[in-house]
Design an enzyme around this catalytic site. Structure first.
Site, short mmCIF file in Angstrom:
data_model
loop_
_atom_site.label_atom_id
_atom_site.label_comp_id
_atom_site.label_asym_id
_atom_site.label_seq_id
_atom_site.Cartn_x
_atom_site.Cartn_y
_atom_site.Cartn_z
N ASP A 154 76.99 89.80 16.45
CA ASP A 154 78.03 89.12 15.67
C ASP A 154 78.81 90.23 14.99
O ASP A 154 78.34 90.83 14.02
CB ASP A 154 77.35 88.19 14.65
CG ASP A 154 78.31 87.66 13.59
OD1 ASP A 154 79.54 87.87 13.72
OD2 ASP A 154 77.83 87.03 12.63
N ASP A 214 82.95 77.74 9.15
CA ASP A 214 82.56 79.13 8.96
C ASP A 214 83.39 79.74 7.82
O ASP A 214 84.57 80.01 7.98
CB ASP A 214 82.82 79.88 10.28
CG ASP A 214 82.39 81.34 10.22
OD1 ASP A 214 82.07 81.83 9.13
OD2 ASP A 214 82.40 81.99 11.29
N GLU A 216 82.74 82.34 18.62
CA GLU A 216 81.82 82.22 17.49
C GLU A 216 81.30 80.81 17.24
O GLU A 216 80.10 80.64 17.03
CB GLU A 216 82.47 82.79 16.22
CG GLU A 216 82.47 84.31 16.25
CD GLU A 216 83.44 84.94 15.28
OE1 GLU A 216 84.03 84.22 14.43
OE2 GLU A 216 83.63 86.16 15.37
N LYS A 220 88.50 93.77 11.86
CA LYS A 220 88.62 92.66 12.81
C LYS A 220 89.96 91.93 12.64
O LYS A 220 90.48 91.33 13.58
CB LYS A 220 87.46 91.70 12.54
CG LYS A 220 87.31 90.60 13.53
CD LYS A 220 85.98 89.93 13.29
CE LYS A 220 85.82 88.67 14.07
NZ LYS A 220 84.51 88.06 13.80
#
Ligand code: AMP
Length: 529
Positions: free
Chosen positions: A13, A200, A178, A76
């Site tokens: 992850d 999330d 994800e 990211k």
């Protein structure tokens, strides 16, 4: 001849704030790999010192306060984006290090007098995770990885993630969305499936995905989110209240003292996390600063209720994306059969309560929210290895792919939400006599207005037979593989001879740079983590 070692599979992850690595044990069960200090997640933070010293994770995080210009995080959010992307322009104002425009027009960062790509920085994080795996599994390598990416990542961002992995010396077995990984991590396929809402909330972003899980097949049917809502905002709320108090009560302007501010922010985050378990916590910072020549030792008790009231509007903002995802899926909350919480911030009781209220269902609590994605990635390794046979993952294209039609409009070739792998094709003809080349502009997006889509590449089809206008017909084939990466091939229909094809990507690292950086990474010394 040296013996070829068998590759081990790991699930990664690669998060905005924290990253995590997992594997499959001998019995085929996923397990998180801890580092030497027993930590199960690694802050996605890299500190560069000079040309060779590289710190990753907790040691890098400790440098953030005193050396903010060379301590890089949130890569990211930059990876695979253009410098003039509105998201990058917004981020630039908030990041303490310099984001600069690379010659390619991509968003890179500056370290001393050098520009560094976010892929290269992320590669250090991946390398550190590989190192953790190497140590825990007593295996030097090679490693094959399943790496997770947000469902909405476009093809450039996916390719950038693969490039970061290649620089770190990892072979990517699969990029996995994800939310799909989280659902796998929670074992959603084992308890009946149905329609799942995966919420999330991490350090910087909030993503909601609706998945359909049926007979072991997972499909992301809608996503929504708020890319400017995350745990950092909760920390900032606490900091700004405490800063105002410090000003009034002690006459100390913490906002004007970067080191003190960094320490306050760090302690505020710790207190926020502790308040997920207890009703009150204390913040103690010895020698926070000096006021009128006297040392200021800071002590403050923070109550859970206070945190909730400081962040009340942030918690309210969780509702919009949940309703947006439901609307995009054409569903009412009562159609949701499971709510899964992902990301460290969903440990905050008020956050979990809000999401459960909006979605009308208690959330599953059988897995740690900050580990579910990595566990899911490792489970995908088990699926690919044939250890898990009752699951089929069906991922879909995050955006449509199309080409410029010549009149400012986009002609779709592959639609959004097509199950991958998929393909689409189009016949193109020449418009002039003796035309030896045809150039096509490839875009990703759904908007018919060209400008509102992302330009991916210019493709030049060459060595066409010379003849009259309109007589040459070229069949162009687009494929999207299971990782969401585009491939293009073409042939001339008359002769069936393949035409030469040159793809000039408008973003990202050229192959030669990825190979060079991978060699440099492999040859350089160990990183500190
Ligand atoms: P992630 O990227 O999923 O690791 O999420 C990181 C965010 O979760 C950061 O803002 C952390 O401060 C926050 N976080 C981690 N653990 C907790 C906790 N126990 N309670 C509240 N927030 C937490």
């Amino acid at each position: 001849m040296s013996e070829t070692r068998k590759a081990r599979s790991i699930g990664i992850d690669l998060g905005t704030t924290n990253s995590c690595v997992a594997t499959i044990d001998e019995k085929g069960r996923p397990e998180i790999l801890e580092n030497r200090q027993g930590q199960r997640t690694l802050p996605s933070i890299v500190h560069l010192e000079g040309d060779s010293r590289i710190l990753v994770g907790a040691p890098a995080k400790r440098q953030a306060v005193t050396r903010p210009k060379s301590t890089f995080f949130a890569m990211k959010r930059l990876m695979g984006r253009r410098f003039h992307d509105p998201e990058v322009e917004r981020l630039r104002k908030a990041l303490p290090f310099e984001v600069a425009e690379a010659p390619s027009g991509d968003a890179w960062v500056r370290h001393a007098d050098r520009l560094v790509s976010p892929q290269e920085i992320s590669a250090h994080v991946l390398f550190a995770l590989r190192d953790v795996a190497s140590e825990r599994l007593a295996h030097e390598g090679p490693f094959e990885a399943v790496i997770t990416v947000p469902a909405y990542f476009d093809e450039v961002q996916r390719q950038a993630t693969k490039d970061a992995a290649a620089i770190a010396g990892l072979t990517v077995r699969r990029l996995l969305n994800e939310p799909t990984a989280a659902a796998l991590g929670y074992g959603a396929h084992k308890f009946g499936g149905g329609r799942l809402a995966v919420c999330d909330l991490g350090g910087g972003t909030f993503d909601v995905s609706i998945l359909n899980v049926e007979d072991g097949a997972f499909e992301v049917i809608a996503t929504d989110g708020d890319s400017a809502l995350g745990g950092d905002d909760f920390d900032l709320r606490v900091v700004s209240h405490l800063a105002a108090e410090l000003e009034v009560e002690h006459g100390f302007s913490v906002l004007e003292d970067p080191v003190a501010l960094g320490r306050l922010r760090e302690e505020a985050e710790k207190a926020k996390q502790a308040l997920s378990e207890t009703a009150e916590g204390s913040i103690d910072i010895p020698f926070l600063g000096t006021v009128r020549g006297a040392r200021l030792d800071y002590h403050r008790v923070l109550k859970r209720g206070e945190l909730e009231s400081f962040a009340a509007d942030l918690i309210e903002r969780l509702e919009g994306p949940c309703l947006g995802a439901l609307a995009a899926a054409g569903l009412r909350p009562d159609a949701i059969s499971q709510v899964l919480l992902v990301g460290g911030m969903t440990r905050m009781p008020a956050v979990a309560r809000k999401l459960e209220n909006v979605l009308g269902r208690r959330a599953a609590r059988n897995t740690s929210p900050d580990e579910a994605v990595a566990i899911g990635a490792a489970t995908q390794c088990a699926i690919l290895d044939g250890h898990v046979t009752d699951v089929v993952l069906l991922d879909v294209t995050s955006r449509a792919l199309g080409i410029h039609s010549g009149n400012g409009k986009l002609v779709p070739i592959i639609p959004r939400n097509a199950t991958v792998p998929t393909r689409g094709s189009r016949i193109l003809t020449t418009s002039g006599d003796d035309q030896a080349e045809l150039a096509i502009e490839v875009y990703q997006g759904e908007d018919v207005e060209l400008e509102r889509n992302r330009h991916l590449s210019t493709v030049v089809l060459g060595e066409l037979p010379k003849t009259r206008a309109g007589e040459v017909m070229v069949l162009v084939d687009f494929t999207v593989d299971v990782d969401g990466i585009l491939g293009i091939s073409a042939r001339e229909l008359g002769s069936s001879v393949p035409v030469s094809i040159q793809v000039k990507a408008s973003s990202g690292l050229p192959r030669s740079d990825v190979d060079r950086l991978a060699k440099e990474r492999a040859a350089s010394g160990p990183i500190e983590r």
